[in-house]
Design a protein around this motif. Sequence first.
Motif, PDB file in Angstrom:
ATOM      1  N   ASP A  48       0.863  -1.185   0.000  1.00  0.00           N
ATOM      2  CA  ASP A  48       0.000   0.000   0.000  1.00  0.00           C
ATOM      3  C   ASP A  48       0.898   1.234   0.000  1.00  0.00           C
ATOM      4  N   LEU A  49       0.946   1.947  -1.128  1.00  0.00           N
ATOM      5  CA  LEU A  49       1.843   3.089  -1.258  1.00  0.00           C
ATOM      6  C   LEU A  49       1.428   4.285  -0.410  1.00  0.00           C
ATOM      7  N   SER A  50       0.232   4.240   0.182  1.00  0.00           N
ATOM      8  CA  SER A  50      -0.162   5.346   1.063  1.00  0.00           C
ATOM      9  C   SER A  50       0.405   5.164   2.472  1.00  0.00           C
ATOM     10  N   VAL A  51       1.010   4.011   2.754  1.00  0.00           N
ATOM     11  CA  VAL A  51       1.545   3.733   4.089  1.00  0.00           C
ATOM     12  C   VAL A  51       2.966   4.270   4.235  1.00  0.00           C
ATOM     13  N   THR A  52       3.832   3.966   3.282  1.00  0.00           N
ATOM     14  CA  THR A  52       5.238   4.368   3.333  1.00  0.00           C
ATOM     15  C   THR A  52       5.842   4.154   1.960  1.00  0.00           C
ATOM     16  N   ASN A  53       7.145   4.359   1.831  1.00  0.00           N
ATOM     17  CA  ASN A  53       7.795   4.079   0.555  1.00  0.00           C
ATOM     18  C   ASN A  53       8.802   2.933   0.645  1.00  0.00           C
ATOM     19  N   ASN A  54       9.130   2.462   1.838  1.00  0.00           N
ATOM     20  CA  ASN A  54      10.089   1.375   2.017  1.00  0.00           C
ATOM     21  C   ASN A  54       9.444   0.223   2.780  1.00  0.00           C
ATOM     22  N   PHE A  55       9.640  -0.991   2.259  1.00  0.00           N
ATOM     23  CA  PHE A  55       8.998  -2.171   2.830  1.00  0.00           C
ATOM     24  C   PHE A  55      10.011  -3.297   3.009  1.00  0.00           C
ATOM     25  N   SER A  56       9.679  -4.228   3.902  1.00  0.00           N
ATOM     26  CA  SER A  56      10.369  -5.510   3.960  1.00  0.00           C
ATOM     27  C   SER A  56       9.298  -6.572   3.778  1.00  0.00           C
ATOM     28  N   CYS A  57       9.689  -7.686   3.137  1.00  0.00           N
ATOM     29  CA  CYS A  57       8.709  -8.723   2.840  1.00  0.00           C
ATOM     30  C   CYS A  57       9.368 -10.089   2.921  1.00  0.00           C
ATOM     31  N   THR A  58       8.792 -10.965   3.741  1.00  0.00           N
ATOM     32  CA  THR A  58       9.191 -12.368   3.810  1.00  0.00           C
ATOM     33  C   THR A  58       7.926 -13.174   3.538  1.00  0.00           C
ATOM     34  N   PRO A  59       7.697 -13.535   2.270  1.00  0.00           N
ATOM     35  CA  PRO A  59       6.449 -14.228   1.952  1.00  0.00           C
ATOM     36  C   PRO A  59       6.334 -15.572   2.662  1.00  0.00           C
ATOM     37  N   THR A  60       5.105 -15.944   2.970  1.00  0.00           N
ATOM     38  CA  THR A  60       4.833 -17.223   3.640  1.00  0.00           C
ATOM     39  C   THR A  60       4.167 -18.199   2.680  1.00  0.00           C
ATOM     40  N   GLY A  61       4.117 -17.841   1.428  1.00  0.00           N
ATOM     41  CA  GLY A  61       3.530 -18.688   0.392  1.00  0.00           C
ATOM     42  C   GLY A  61       3.614 -17.964  -0.937  1.00  0.00           C
ATOM     43  N   SER A  62       3.199 -18.620  -2.002  1.00  0.00           N
ATOM     44  CA  SER A  62       3.180 -17.993  -3.319  1.00  0.00           C
ATOM     45  C   SER A  62       2.237 -16.798  -3.293  1.00  0.00           C
ATOM     46  N   GLY A  63       2.495 -15.816  -4.167  1.00  0.00           N
ATOM     47  CA  GLY A  63       1.646 -14.643  -4.176  1.00  0.00           C
ATOM     48  C   GLY A  63       1.870 -13.775  -5.391  1.00  0.00           C
ATOM     49  N   THR A  64       1.125 -12.691  -5.444  1.00  0.00           N
ATOM     50  CA  THR A  64       1.170 -11.754  -6.558  1.00  0.00           C
ATOM     51  C   THR A  64       1.739 -10.425  -6.088  1.00  0.00           C
TER      52      THR A  64
END
Length: 130
Positions: A48-64
């Motif tokens: 969600d670009l309205s939250v911030t501009n930098n993210f971290s992501c560790t997926p827990t399954g396949s996704g889009t």
Amino acid sequence: MATSINNSGVLFPDATTQTTAGAILSTAQTFTAPQRGTVTADNDLSFDLSVTNNFSCTPTGSGTLTFTNHTAGQSGFILLTNSSGYAISAAATTKINATDLSAISASGTYVLSYFDNGTNTYVMVSRSFA
């Protein structure tokens, strides 16, 4: 322009001649502390670009890989740790090279940089760091 100073030494324009926002936008700023966005954990591959501009992501399954609340001119980074090699696809408004999409579906840690034009988000991918 008439001005006044409050107790913390901040200079404010005279309200009868200019708004505070107008004064800030028309005056060069000197920053005394870092100006950066917070890093927000978001593990579902939908950012969600309205939250911030930098993210971290560790997926827990396949996704889009998806971006919402498109904001023209916004850019930032995503630290993607795909330790299990989950398959990642891209939403129609997420523009990413097919080779890069295949790369981030492999196990590894990647830095994704992105730029949003208000309609689509364009994504570039680093080589794997792990």
